[in-house]
Design a protein around this motif. Sequence first.
Motif, PDB file in Angstrom:
ATOM      1  N   ASP A 179     -37.456   8.663  -8.896  1.00 29.48           N
ATOM      2  CA  ASP A 179     -37.424   8.454  -7.116  1.00 29.48           C
ATOM      3  C   ASP A 179     -35.915   8.219  -6.776  1.00 29.48           C
ATOM      4  OD1 ASP A 179     -38.924   6.457  -6.596  1.00 29.48           O
ATOM      5  OD2 ASP A 179     -38.897   5.157  -8.414  1.00 29.48           O
ATOM      6  N   SER A 194     -37.196   9.275 -17.226  1.00 29.87           N
ATOM      7  CA  SER A 194     -37.045   9.105 -15.547  1.00 29.87           C
ATOM      8  C   SER A 194     -35.940   8.656 -15.184  1.00 29.87           C
ATOM      9  CB  SER A 194     -38.279   8.125 -15.796  1.00 29.87           C
ATOM     10  OG  SER A 194     -38.544   6.322 -15.596  1.00 29.87           O
ATOM     11  N   SER A 238     -43.102  13.526 -10.762  1.00 35.67           N
ATOM     12  CA  SER A 238     -43.697  11.985 -11.859  1.00 35.67           C
ATOM     13  C   SER A 238     -42.145  11.490 -11.683  1.00 35.67           C
ATOM     14  CB  SER A 238     -44.544  12.356 -11.913  1.00 35.67           C
ATOM     15  OG  SER A 238     -44.285  12.609 -13.459  1.00 35.67           O
ATOM     16  N   SER A 254     -40.229  17.703 -13.314  1.00 34.70           N
ATOM     17  CA  SER A 254     -41.495  16.959 -12.415  1.00 34.70           C
ATOM     18  C   SER A 254     -41.229  15.750 -11.100  1.00 34.70           C
ATOM     19  CB  SER A 254     -42.905  15.503 -13.843  1.00 34.70           C
ATOM     20  OG  SER A 254     -43.951  15.360 -13.382  1.00 34.70           O
TER      21      SER A 254
END
Lengths: 179, 428
Positions: A150, A108, A147, A145
Amino acid sequence: MQLKPYAKCLALALSLALLAGCASRGGSQDGMAGSADGSRDGVSGSDATRSGQASGSRMGDGAGQQADARIPEVRTIYFAYDSDIIQSEFEPVLASHVRYMRNNSDASVVLQGHTDERGTREYNMALSERRADAVERFLNVQGVSPSQIDVVAYGEERPAARGQNEEAYAQNRRVVFAY
Amino acid sequence: MKALITTWLAAALLVFGSLAQADLTIEITRGSDRATPIAVVPFGGGDALPEDVSRIIHDNLARSGYFDPLERNAMFERPTTGDEVRFGDWRALEVRYLVVGTATQEGNGYRIQYELMDVSGERRMLGEVVTAGNGELRGAGHYISDQIFEAITDIRGAFSTRIAYVTARGTGDNIRFVLHVADADGHNSQQILSSDEPILSPSWSPDGRKLAYVSFETGRPAIYIQNLNSGERVRATSFEGINGAPAWSPDGRRLAMSLSKDGQPEIYVMDIGSRDFQRLTNNSSIDTEPSWAPDGQSLVFTSDRSGGPQLYRYDLASGESERLTFTGNYNARGRFAPDGESLFLIHRGDRGYQVARQELDSGRLVVLSDSGQNESPSVAPNGTMVIFATQQGNRGVLGAVSADGRSSFRLPSAEGDVREPAWSPFLD
């Protein structure tokens, strides 16, 4: 998800990515944005000209496991004054992050948006969010994705360079990939 | 200190108090090219005290832009009471007003006796004894400055107010951000919050007891409300995206802010008690930097809905927004003057980003500051001065300019960059 409006951009992006890759631009010490991947990008790129929507899912398929297991070295892209448009010279950088994120679904990233110091602070906060949002859209369109992504807008609060000159300003108008 | 302030020569005050009212006509107008000459004579006994009260008064009056205090070395005599004043001597120096007094230690505190004399009228306008506790000498100097300023100009003095501001030291990943509160002249600075993540946008509650601000201390922006006396604080908002630009409503019950939780930054109003939110704007552009009109009926905010940033006014009753600024292609961060009749803002002009004032009726915009790279204008509660962030060399410092642009000054700063000034309301 509305992919259509992005199809043309994407095709252009990928072609430019190829050009940039062949010219060995943009921090490719580990070969990620270099010629090894460049040829593969080229294949995807020509597909994209026929079918932009498909290219997203093809991009990076079968890319070298070794290369895509590591976080891309170049993690900052820069923007023109008062602009959130992703300049073509940075599309290879984005492409390398797309490959990495798609091959590492656990990864991420926080996209940190920044502006130079000119103008008012809270308005700059909003401009920096726009820049990070533009990068986020680019990644999403290419199949990363949501998800995994951020966004934090820093405005002018965290300059990379000091000084009241265009050189410093240019270094501060940026989006940083923070893994 | 305030409780200890006693009037002296009450009868004289009554008489001269009314005379002072009559004297309001004194030519201190914004159109005047000359600040009014005044002399603050060094107070008798003042040399022995830790603070030079008459110097504090001198400096306050000079900074206000309304007065041009006579330098001490130009004074031929140093009277300490009104009775000792030889008016002719001061008339010869073209001094219009004279402040004389004494400052002495008394027990654990201080006793300051001062008089304000009208030189041309050869009369006393004010006379008072002020007692100050240990550590309150500067406060006494500001109080006396307020009395003198109001007696002559009929404008309430704002020398006893405070400013909040943010300092940043270091570069790159090693920046230390500190939120401070200090006296309006920059002295008595206190640290409110320190963080290695950004702090910005301090906003005073109308009672002067709390600050709302944005802090990134969790790695993301959130709005906090902190009680300045107790240090106690609460997190007011921490939505996804921007939590920015808090602005306290005049009644102290609501906080306007900019939130991007629904996509792009929009203006919201939060009821502080109930935590209910009302969304005021709804479009695909940036809406930020809200500021309340003094009557609480409308807010001004920055929006780029027309392309570049311009100021708009949102009317709470009708729910309509109206564009206010049309001069140039960058007008942002509007702040109302206390009378609600004009706005102070950042305008991009010939010399970059400058502090400007726009009259709401006429729409006329006047640039006030003379250098570029200005930010964050904040208006004194009496409307006479605007404090803002600017650059000196490679450093951020605070500057101030009078509302008519005629006088300006800079605030002394310690090391590091100083920015984000917010002028407090009157502190009673």
